[in-house]
Design an enzyme around this catalytic site. Structure first.
Site, PDB file in Angstrom:
ATOM      1  N   HIS A  41      42.688  53.974  33.020  1.00  0.00           N
ATOM      2  CA  HIS A  41      43.887  53.473  33.686  1.00  0.00           C
ATOM      3  C   HIS A  41      44.956  53.188  32.649  1.00  0.00           C
ATOM      4  O   HIS A  41      44.682  52.618  31.602  1.00  0.00           O
ATOM      5  CB  HIS A  41      43.578  52.206  34.481  1.00  0.00           C
ATOM      6  CG  HIS A  41      44.573  51.960  35.574  1.00  0.00           C
ATOM      7  ND1 HIS A  41      44.408  52.469  36.850  1.00  0.00           N
ATOM      8  CD2 HIS A  41      45.750  51.318  35.586  1.00  0.00           C
ATOM      9  CE1 HIS A  41      45.429  52.125  37.601  1.00  0.00           C
ATOM     10  NE2 HIS A  41      46.272  51.415  36.856  1.00  0.00           N
ATOM     11  N   ASP A  66      45.817  43.993  46.019  1.00  0.00           N
ATOM     12  CA  ASP A  66      46.584  44.599  44.937  1.00  0.00           C
ATOM     13  C   ASP A  66      47.581  45.613  45.491  1.00  0.00           C
ATOM     14  O   ASP A  66      48.716  45.679  45.029  1.00  0.00           O
ATOM     15  CB  ASP A  66      45.690  45.263  43.891  1.00  0.00           C
ATOM     16  CG  ASP A  66      46.540  45.958  42.833  1.00  0.00           C
ATOM     17  OD1 ASP A  66      47.381  45.259  42.217  1.00  0.00           O
ATOM     18  OD2 ASP A  66      46.428  47.176  42.659  1.00  0.00           O
ATOM     19  N   LYS A  71      41.500  46.969  40.767  1.00  0.00           N
ATOM     20  CA  LYS A  71      41.315  48.339  41.279  1.00  0.00           C
ATOM     21  C   LYS A  71      40.073  48.984  40.665  1.00  0.00           C
ATOM     22  O   LYS A  71      39.299  49.640  41.338  1.00  0.00           O
ATOM     23  CB  LYS A  71      42.525  49.199  40.891  1.00  0.00           C
ATOM     24  CG  LYS A  71      43.702  49.065  41.840  1.00  0.00           C
ATOM     25  CD  LYS A  71      44.701  50.178  41.607  1.00  0.00           C
ATOM     26  CE  LYS A  71      45.601  49.954  40.419  1.00  0.00           C
ATOM     27  NZ  LYS A  71      46.691  49.045  40.652  1.00  0.00           N
TER      28      LYS A  71
END
Ligand code: URA
Length: 434
Positions: free
Chosen positions: A82, A161, A187
């Site tokens: 990420h 989120d 996430k």
């Protein structure tokens, strides 16, 4: 408990309890706490910060706002990556198929554009038919079948989120270490990643401006991962100038395709290999850096990474004829090449200005429900350190109309700076935090 009291407590710089954080996240998720209170709270967090304990509690409250995926029936060790957000950062589009082609399955939950940074989902949706909203069953069965999924946040996984992310994008509450750390980690944890490579961007086009801030963010996230029983490593990588050439959705998909086919910009390719290397090590698909690098280079060379990308597009309903023949993608109404007004060594290409200009051209959103124009964007043709002559091509603008183009040209010229003496190239990676 009342939402307003929690806002006031944070506004006054006090530490919130786990119960207060859970109450706030639950209320925002189920709609009992409205957007205006949530954005006010997010602003208080941005201004007053959060302790590591509060940040971990916020992360876990967001994880628990929905279901969590258990990927173990589909893959032995799920690895994910990420980015903390950048300009022209289409790394995921290359790295995920690359790593999957090396035999390491990746199921990724990505985000949309945030502030001046682009988002993987918006980019992938440039491909007609590509579906990012997968059910849990679809996610798992695709991961099992082809070893690669690139999905959006569903209503089931970390929905808090998803809601906060959209709100922060338009309420000036993006660049906060605890909010970014909890957003990213919720996430990743909810999507079942067992090992996570974090690409923390630093510089003019990143939410973290200094090495210290970037390291803080990286440490927060690595610590949260460890507390949640996951493996993690964070790269601190440059985002002073845009990554690669393309900024804007279709343009970035085309650059990812070029890179997967061995023709992309050298620095972007190197960055992808850096990230892939860490994923392969963390995912135990390579014994060390050398082996990981060799595997990744080979997957680019032999076309297997590119084939995986096509497989991914098809699996999620995308029309693969577009990626196989990128000339099929629609183009912006006006395309203009802008040349350099000066000679010299390029000393700055201000990534944030480039990102903001791309958003204003229509590549990102100014309000939550704004529609994106996938065709518009910018191609930055030079890199910091390049020696150029007056009249050399400098950048290309892809705009929807003349007024947008004129404004973009003026801003992008200001984003470039020249020096008479040689300028060092910017490093790709500054540090690795484990
Ligand atoms: N990426 C995310 O997923 N969340 C943030 O807050 C910033 C970047």
């Amino acid at each position: 408990m009342r939402a307003v009291d929690i806002i006031i407590k944070k506004r006054d710089g006090l530490e919130l309890t786990k119960e207060e954080i859970e109450f706030f996240v639950r209320g925002f998720t189920d709609g009992s706490i409205p957007d205006y209170q949530a954005s006010s709270w997010a602003m208080a967090v941005l201004l007053k910060g959060m302790t590591p304990q509060e940040t971990t509690d916020l992360t876990m409250a967001m994880v628990n706002s929905g279901e969590t995926l258990d990927l173990s029936p589909a893959v032995p060790l799920a690895v994910d990556k990420h980015s903390s957000g950048g300009v022209g950062d289409k790394t995921t589009l290359v790295v995920e198929p690359l790593v999957a082609a090396c035999g390491l399955p990746v199921g990724k939950m990505s985000g949309r554009g945030l502030g001046f940074t682009g988002g993987t989902l918006d980019k992938m949706e440039s491909i007609p038919g590509f579906r990012v909203n997968l059910t849990q069953e679809e996610f798992l069965s695709q991961l099992k079948e082809i070893g690669l999924v690139l999905a959006g946040q569903t209503a089931i996984l970390a929905p808090a989120d998803g809601k906060f992310y959209a709100l922060r994008d338009v309420s000036g509450t993006v660049d906060s270490i605890p909010l970014i750390a909890s957003s990213i980690m919720s996430k990743k944890i909810a999507a079942g990643a067992q090992a996570i490579v974090l690409d923390v961007k630093i510089g003019l086009g990143a939410f973290m401006a200094t090495q210290e801030e970037a390291k803080d963010l990286a440490k927060f996230m690595v610590d949260i991962a460890h507390l949640a029983g996951r493996k993690a490593v964070a790269l601190i990588s440059d985002m002073n100038q845009p990554l690669g050439i393309a900024v804007g959705n279709i343009l970035e998909v085309k650059e990812a395709i070029n890179t997967l086919q061995g023709r992309g910009p050298a620095s972007f390719r190197e960055h992808c290999l850096d990230v892939a290397e860490q994923m392969l090590i963390l995912g135990e698909a390579a014994a060390d850096g050398n082996e990981a690098r060799e595997k990744a280079v080979q997957a680019l060379k032999d076309g297997s990474a590119w084939m995986k990308f096509v497989e991914l597009v098809k699996a999620q309903g995308g029309d693969a004829s577009y990626v196989e023949d990128p000339d099929k993608f629609p183009e912006a109404v006006i395309i203009e090449v802008v040349t350099s007004p000066e000679a010299g060594y390029l000393s700055q290409i201000h990534a944030r200005i480039v990102g903001e200009t791309a958003v204003d051209l229509g590549a990102g959103r100014a309000k939550k429900d704004d529609q994106i124009d996938h065709t518009v964007g910018i191609e930055i043709l030079r890199e910091v350190g390049d020696r150029i002559n007056a009249g050399d091509d400098l950048f290309i603008i892809h705009a929807a109309n003349q007024a947008d183009l004129d404004l973009a040209r003026e801003r992008l010229l200001k984003a470039h700076k020249w020096s008479d003496s040689p300028v060092d190239r910017l490093p790709l990676v500054y540090d690795i935090i484990r």
